[in-house]
Scaffold this active site. Structure first.
Site, PDB file in Angstrom:
ATOM      1  N   ARG A  60      22.775 -38.830 -48.109  1.00  0.00           N
ATOM      2  CA  ARG A  60      23.442 -39.523 -46.992  1.00  0.00           C
ATOM      3  C   ARG A  60      24.604 -40.371 -47.504  1.00  0.00           C
ATOM      4  O   ARG A  60      25.635 -40.482 -46.846  1.00  0.00           O
ATOM      5  CB  ARG A  60      22.427 -40.396 -46.237  1.00  0.00           C
ATOM      6  N   ASP A  98      26.173 -47.212 -42.203  1.00  0.00           N
ATOM      7  CA  ASP A  98      27.475 -46.804 -42.760  1.00  0.00           C
ATOM      8  C   ASP A  98      28.437 -47.989 -42.746  1.00  0.00           C
ATOM      9  O   ASP A  98      28.168 -49.035 -42.153  1.00  0.00           O
ATOM     10  CB  ASP A  98      28.041 -45.591 -42.003  1.00  0.00           C
ATOM     11  N   HIS A 113      20.240 -53.048 -39.633  1.00  0.00           N
ATOM     12  CA  HIS A 113      19.378 -52.117 -40.372  1.00  0.00           C
ATOM     13  C   HIS A 113      19.846 -51.925 -41.816  1.00  0.00           C
ATOM     14  O   HIS A 113      19.442 -50.971 -42.478  1.00  0.00           O
ATOM     15  CB  HIS A 113      19.306 -50.765 -39.644  1.00  0.00           C
ATOM     16  N   CYS A 124      13.027 -58.640 -57.215  1.00  0.00           N
ATOM     17  CA  CYS A 124      13.628 -59.977 -57.125  1.00  0.00           C
ATOM     18  C   CYS A 124      14.588 -60.114 -55.942  1.00  0.00           C
ATOM     19  O   CYS A 124      15.150 -61.189 -55.741  1.00  0.00           O
ATOM     20  CB  CYS A 124      14.332 -60.334 -58.433  1.00  0.00           C
ATOM     21  N   CYS A 140      17.315 -53.329 -62.684  1.00  0.00           N
ATOM     22  CA  CYS A 140      17.974 -54.421 -61.969  1.00  0.00           C
ATOM     23  C   CYS A 140      18.762 -55.288 -62.961  1.00  0.00           C
ATOM     24  O   CYS A 140      18.202 -55.731 -63.983  1.00  0.00           O
ATOM     25  CB  CYS A 140      16.912 -55.259 -61.255  1.00  0.00           C
ATOM     26  N   CYS A 143      16.887 -59.115 -62.772  1.00  0.00           N
ATOM     27  CA  CYS A 143      15.561 -59.392 -63.355  1.00  0.00           C
ATOM     28  C   CYS A 143      15.175 -58.401 -64.450  1.00  0.00           C
ATOM     29  O   CYS A 143      14.191 -58.618 -65.151  1.00  0.00           O
ATOM     30  CB  CYS A 143      14.479 -59.427 -62.275  1.00  0.00           C
ATOM     31  N   GLY A 180      26.596 -45.687 -28.130  1.00  0.00           N
ATOM     32  CA  GLY A 180      26.075 -44.642 -29.017  1.00  0.00           C
ATOM     33  C   GLY A 180      24.689 -44.898 -29.552  1.00  0.00           C
ATOM     34  O   GLY A 180      24.408 -44.585 -30.704  1.00  0.00           O
ATOM     35  N   THR A 181      23.826 -45.445 -28.717  1.00  0.00           N
ATOM     36  CA  THR A 181      22.440 -45.666 -29.162  1.00  0.00           C
ATOM     37  C   THR A 181      21.473 -45.183 -28.086  1.00  0.00           C
ATOM     38  O   THR A 181      21.712 -45.390 -26.897  1.00  0.00           O
ATOM     39  CB  THR A 181      22.192 -47.146 -29.543  1.00  0.00           C
ATOM     40  N   LEU A 207      26.896 -40.710 -24.895  1.00  0.00           N
ATOM     41  CA  LEU A 207      27.112 -39.326 -24.489  1.00  0.00           C
ATOM     42  C   LEU A 207      26.318 -38.991 -23.231  1.00  0.00           C
ATOM     43  O   LEU A 207      26.757 -38.221 -22.377  1.00  0.00           O
ATOM     44  CB  LEU A 207      26.686 -38.404 -25.646  1.00  0.00           C
TER      45      LEU A 207
HETATM   46  P1  OAD Z   1      19.831 -42.053 -32.003  1.00  0.00           P
HETATM   47  O1  OAD Z   1      20.024 -40.789 -32.764  1.00  0.00           O
HETATM   48  O2  OAD Z   1      18.459 -42.388 -31.572  1.00  0.00           O
HETATM   49  O3  OAD Z   1      20.760 -42.055 -30.701  1.00  0.00           O
HETATM   50  C1  OAD Z   1      22.114 -41.710 -30.777  1.00  0.00           C
HETATM   51  C2  OAD Z   1      22.702 -41.726 -29.376  1.00  0.00           C
HETATM   52  O4  OAD Z   1      24.084 -41.426 -29.498  1.00  0.00           O
HETATM   53  C3  OAD Z   1      22.085 -40.682 -28.431  1.00  0.00           C
HETATM   54  O5  OAD Z   1      21.739 -41.324 -27.195  1.00  0.00           O
HETATM   55  C4  OAD Z   1      23.217 -39.670 -28.216  1.00  0.00           C
HETATM   56  O6  OAD Z   1      23.249 -39.146 -26.889  1.00  0.00           O
HETATM   57  C5  OAD Z   1      24.455 -40.508 -28.485  1.00  0.00           C
HETATM   58  N1  OAD Z   1      25.598 -39.731 -29.001  1.00  0.00           N
HETATM   59  C6  OAD Z   1      25.610 -38.615 -29.769  1.00  0.00           C
HETATM   60  N2  OAD Z   1      26.860 -38.222 -30.025  1.00  0.00           N
HETATM   61  C7  OAD Z   1      27.684 -39.100 -29.405  1.00  0.00           C
HETATM   62  C8  OAD Z   1      29.110 -39.233 -29.276  1.00  0.00           C
HETATM   63  N3  OAD Z   1      29.954 -38.375 -29.860  1.00  0.00           N
HETATM   64  N4  OAD Z   1      29.605 -40.255 -28.533  1.00  0.00           N
HETATM   65  C9  OAD Z   1      28.755 -41.149 -27.921  1.00  0.00           C
HETATM   66  N5  OAD Z   1      27.413 -41.067 -28.005  1.00  0.00           N
HETATM   67  C10 OAD Z   1      26.868 -40.075 -28.744  1.00  0.00           C
HETATM   68  O7  OAD Z   1      20.473 -43.240 -32.894  1.00  0.00           O
HETATM   69  P2  OAD Z   1      20.257 -44.809 -32.795  1.00  0.00           P
HETATM   70  O8  OAD Z   1      20.011 -45.229 -31.396  1.00  0.00           O
HETATM   71  O9  OAD Z   1      21.354 -45.440 -33.545  1.00  0.00           O
HETATM   72  O10 OAD Z   1      16.860 -46.824 -37.809  1.00  0.00           O
HETATM   73  O11 OAD Z   1      18.930 -44.976 -33.616  1.00  0.00           O
HETATM   74  C11 OAD Z   1      18.411 -46.256 -33.836  1.00  0.00           C
HETATM   75  C12 OAD Z   1      17.708 -46.312 -35.166  1.00  0.00           C
HETATM   76  O12 OAD Z   1      16.752 -45.252 -35.268  1.00  0.00           O
HETATM   77  C13 OAD Z   1      18.583 -46.085 -36.379  1.00  0.00           C
HETATM   78  O13 OAD Z   1      19.307 -47.238 -36.772  1.00  0.00           O
HETATM   79  C14 OAD Z   1      17.609 -45.670 -37.417  1.00  0.00           C
HETATM   80  C15 OAD Z   1      16.774 -44.710 -36.615  1.00  0.00           C
HETATM   81  O14 OAD Z   1      15.468 -44.560 -37.030  1.00  0.00           O
HETATM   82  C16 OAD Z   1      16.306 -46.885 -39.020  1.00  0.00           C
HETATM   83  O15 OAD Z   1      16.425 -45.995 -39.853  1.00  0.00           O
HETATM   84  C17 OAD Z   1      15.565 -48.156 -39.270  1.00  0.00           C
END
Ligand code: OAD
Length: 238
Positions: A60, A98, A113, A124, A140, A143, A180-181, A207
């Protein structure tokens, strides 16, 4: 939505970086649709099989170093500068590990996150820059212990960073925007409900409708690279 919000709080997720070529988690073909997070993104997984966990995050990290910010990241950086110029402020909280917001010119980003381009010593807690692959042979610099250098990211079962600052900034905002979440992971997914309870206007840019879509006052469904610049121009032009 308030006509001219002065204090804006934005929460971003993987969808804002999707068009930069970084995978989302829960879409078809997403990272957690392909890999099991319980074997890759927990402290127990790292204790049991650190090589596999390091290899996953090394891949990644290599993708991230080759990626570029897209128009959505750049638009939010313009919004940060534009609101500051008119005496307002933008708080940007991201679930993303990122650095594309920073590379787009954003000055302050709260990474709840963690950050993929940093490593942390599990013994440490020293945090260092990490642009190259991590290995179980790394030691590290603080330490001296070997084997505990892990990605500076939050795994399932761990507490996200900056929670006090996030709550404080949210309560001072007059507009909350999620971009985008999917709204599937807490505590980030609970911020819209807290905003709503506090009487703060809420907007979703995604989206498709997220799990929390019913909690938002307004929504704009489309690709982040188009919808975010459109919203930012409306905010700065209005
Ligand atoms: P998700 O993969 O759960 O959700 C991504 C969202 O972005 C979805 O609702 C998609 O529809 C939307 N999407 C995809 N492409 C898009 C685009 N081009 N424009 C706009 N929207 C778009 O990701 P997160 O909600 O970020 O945590 O996930 C939350 C957390 O779950 C992450 O930070 C990670 C993961 O497990 C950890 O690893 C602790």
């Amino acid at each position: 939505m308030a006509d001219h919000p002065k204090s804006v709080f934005v929460l971003t997720g993987a969808g804002i970086s999707a068009e930069s070529g970084l995978g989302t988690f829960r879409d078809a073909g997403g990272i957690w649709a392909t890999f099991d997070p319980m074997t890759l993104a927990t402290p127990e997984a790292f204790a049991r099989d650190p090589e596999t966990v390091q290899a996953f995050y090394n891949a990644r990290r290599q993708n991230l170093v080759a990626a570029e910010p897209n128009p959505a990241h750049r638009a939010l950086a313009r919004l940060e500068a534009g609101l500051a110029a008119r005496g307002g402020s933008l708080t940007l909280v991201t679930q993303n590990i990122d650095d594309l917001h920073e590379r787009a010119g954003h000055r302050e980003v709260l990474h709840m996150h963690g950050e993929l381009l940093k490593a942390r010593c599990a013994s440490c807690e020293a945090v260092v820059e990490a642009r190259a692959d991590l290995s179980t042979a790394d030691s590290c610099g603080t330490c001296g212990r070997t084997g505990g250098m892990r990605p500076h990211v939050v795994w399932f079962g761990e507490i996200p960073f900056h929670l006090d600052a996030i709550e404080e900034r949210l309560m001072a905002a007059d507009l909350f925007v999620a971009i985008g979440t999917s709204g599937a992971v807490y505590p980030a997914a609970g911020l819209v409900g807290a905003a709503r309870q506090a009487g703060i206007a809420t907007r979703e840019i995604n989206l498709e409708p997220s799990d929390n879509a019913y909690l938002f006052d307004e929504a704009d469904y489309g690709r982040a690279s188009e919808a975010v610049p459109r919203w930012v121009e409306a905010m700065l032009g209005g």
